[in-house]
Scaffold this active site. Structure first.
Site, mmCIF file in Angstrom:
data_model
loop_
_atom_site.group_PDB
_atom_site.id
_atom_site.type_symbol
_atom_site.label_atom_id
_atom_site.label_comp_id
_atom_site.label_asym_id
_atom_site.label_seq_id
_atom_site.Cartn_x
_atom_site.Cartn_y
_atom_site.Cartn_z
ATOM 1 N N ASP A 1 0.793 -0.783 -0.279
ATOM 2 C CA ASP A 1 -0.178 -0.083 -0.037
ATOM 3 C C ASP A 1 0.936 1.536 0.399
ATOM 4 O OD1 ASP A 1 -1.818 1.808 0.941
ATOM 5 O OD2 ASP A 1 -2.933 0.418 1.897
ATOM 6 N N ARG A 8 -0.624 4.491 0.365
ATOM 7 C CA ARG A 8 -1.546 5.438 1.116
ATOM 8 C C ARG A 8 -1.111 6.768 1.607
ATOM 9 N NH1 ARG A 8 -7.530 2.465 0.697
ATOM 10 N NH2 ARG A 8 -5.896 0.619 1.553
#
Length: 421
Positions: free
Chosen positions: A332, A334
């Protein structure tokens, strides 16, 4: 300026490393100042280079399309925006959080008020552009109509109409990064952050390393849209019920209804609870971030889909995250550390229902000083069949759930469709 002078100016290249690129004394930006006049405007326009006091350009990744329009001869590079009648339709702020340079570092809290707050600069001919715009709209979703048919939602003529229209206030927000704050938030040195940003954008912004006096950067990335259900003025009142979903873009599911993940169903569930909160004299907020494929991008996401379904044993919850790491190197990108900024911009200090099972989002919000009363998961009946691989993998990884973590046997047995099905 006549056409010949425009052409001559456009052909005269001034490198951003040149000291006169931003003028001898750029307007000072005092990030986190108590008032707009003390803070000063962010000037990232190119109509007059000597006025600029920020690195980068407005519109994020869309600045490239502006360049194409100029190159094609369809846009005058010297044109200034006519901002008549473009002011926000509702008042947002200022709030105490705006005065804390640690609370908001990834957007300009004054970005929707530039025409009012920096009028004296406009009068001097300085080309300042808003980085936030606020308007109103009706949205109509088939799932909300279905919720009305099933009596989960009822029209009230104010928040939700008989035809299924939900009335919203929406704000579009461009990223504006205060680099010292970004470095502190990510616990790295500012000069190291600047160097890596310079290197990983292929040297696109030399002033990241040549102009340490310029502290604000408009990165070439997507921004976000905020949808507010109910009275926006209640967002800063902790006694008013508030439901919030922070949603990261998933084009395949959100727009086209792909059933390999729960993104659209979770988004719709969030909207439903936001309407409920607004009908109870509170408000609901959907934050929609342009972070496709966990900010890894849609190409990477589709490569992972192929790898998941082609691996030995097929698409399995047990190896859900492994396939992403094989392709992207990380699960990830983000990095939810920046996400709470928009909630502080809205003046939010307390969320009654946080519609997410993500621990990263929850932890980031709570760490930023915002209280969360209840966490809400997606109902089982909303989960598409092929998305159970994702859900079981997330439960096993420790994502918030009201159910016990799946056993090793269940993880192995939870399978998605084959690639050719």
């Amino acid at each position: 300026m006549d056409e010949k002078e425009k052409i001559k100016k456009s052909h005269h290249i001034v490198l951003t490393s040149h000291p006169d690129r931003y003028g001898p004394k750029p307007i000072k930006i005092n990030w986190g100042a108590a008032t707009s006049s003390e803070r000063g405007p962010v000037v990232a326009t190119t109509t007059e280079h000597s006025h600029r006091n920020a690195i980068g350009a407005h519109s994020g990744s869309y600045s490239i399309y502006r360049a194409l329009a100029i190159a094609a001869g369809s846009l005058d590079p010297e044109r200034k925006a006519d901002l008549t009648d473009t002011s926000p339709v509702v008042d947002i702020g200022p709030f105490p959080m705006w005065k804390n340079k640690k609370s908001i570092i990834s957007l300009d809290p004054w970005g929707h008020l530039v025409h009012q707050s920096f009028k004296s600069f406009f009068d001097r001919g300085i080309d300042i552009r808003p980085t936030i715009a606020i308007t109103k709209a009706h949205i109509n979703l088939v799932e909300i109509q279905q919720a009305m048919k099933e009596n989960r939602l009822k029209p009230d003529g104010k928040i939700l109409l008989e035809n299924g229209d939900a009335l919203v206030t929406k704000a579009a927000i461009e990223p504006v990064w205060y680099l010292p704050g970004i470095a502190e938030r990510f616990q790295c040195k500012e000069n190291e952050l600047r160097r890596i940003l310079f290197e990983q954008t292929g040297g696109m912004y030399p002033e990241l390393v040549t102009r340490p006096d310029l502290e604000v950067f408009l990165p070439p990335i997507g921004g976000m849209t905020v949808y507010i259900f109910g009275d926006a003025s209640s967002l800063s009142l902790p006694e008013k019920p508030l439901s919030v979903r922070v949603h990261d873009e998933c084009n395949g599911s959100d727009v086209f209804g792909s059933d390999i993940c729960t993104c659209r169903p979770y988004l719709i569930h969030g909207i439903e609870l936001c309407i409920e909160a607004a009908q109870k004299q509170g408000a609901g907020v959907i934050v929609y971030n342009r972070k496709e494929g966990r900010a890894l991008g849609e190409v990477t996401k589709f490569l992972v889909y192929n790898a998941r379904k082609r691996q030995i044993g097929g698409d399995s919850a047990k190896t859900y995250f492994e396939r992403t790491e094989c392709v992207a190197g990380v699960q990830d990108m983000r990095f939810q550390e920046l996400m709470p900024d928009v909630l502080h911009w809205l003046g939010i200090s307390k969320i009654h229902r946080f519609i997410s099972m993500s621990n990263m989002k929850y932890d980031a919000v709570v760490k930023s000083g915002i209280e969360i009363i209840e966490r809400v998961t997606i109902p089982d009946e909303f989960i598409p069949k092929d998305a159970h691989v994702e859900m079981e993998a997330k439960k096993a990884a420790g994502y918030f759930s009201t159910e016990a973590a799946p056993t090793e046997k269940k993880l192995t047995e939870t399978k998605g469709r084959k690639l050719d099905e």
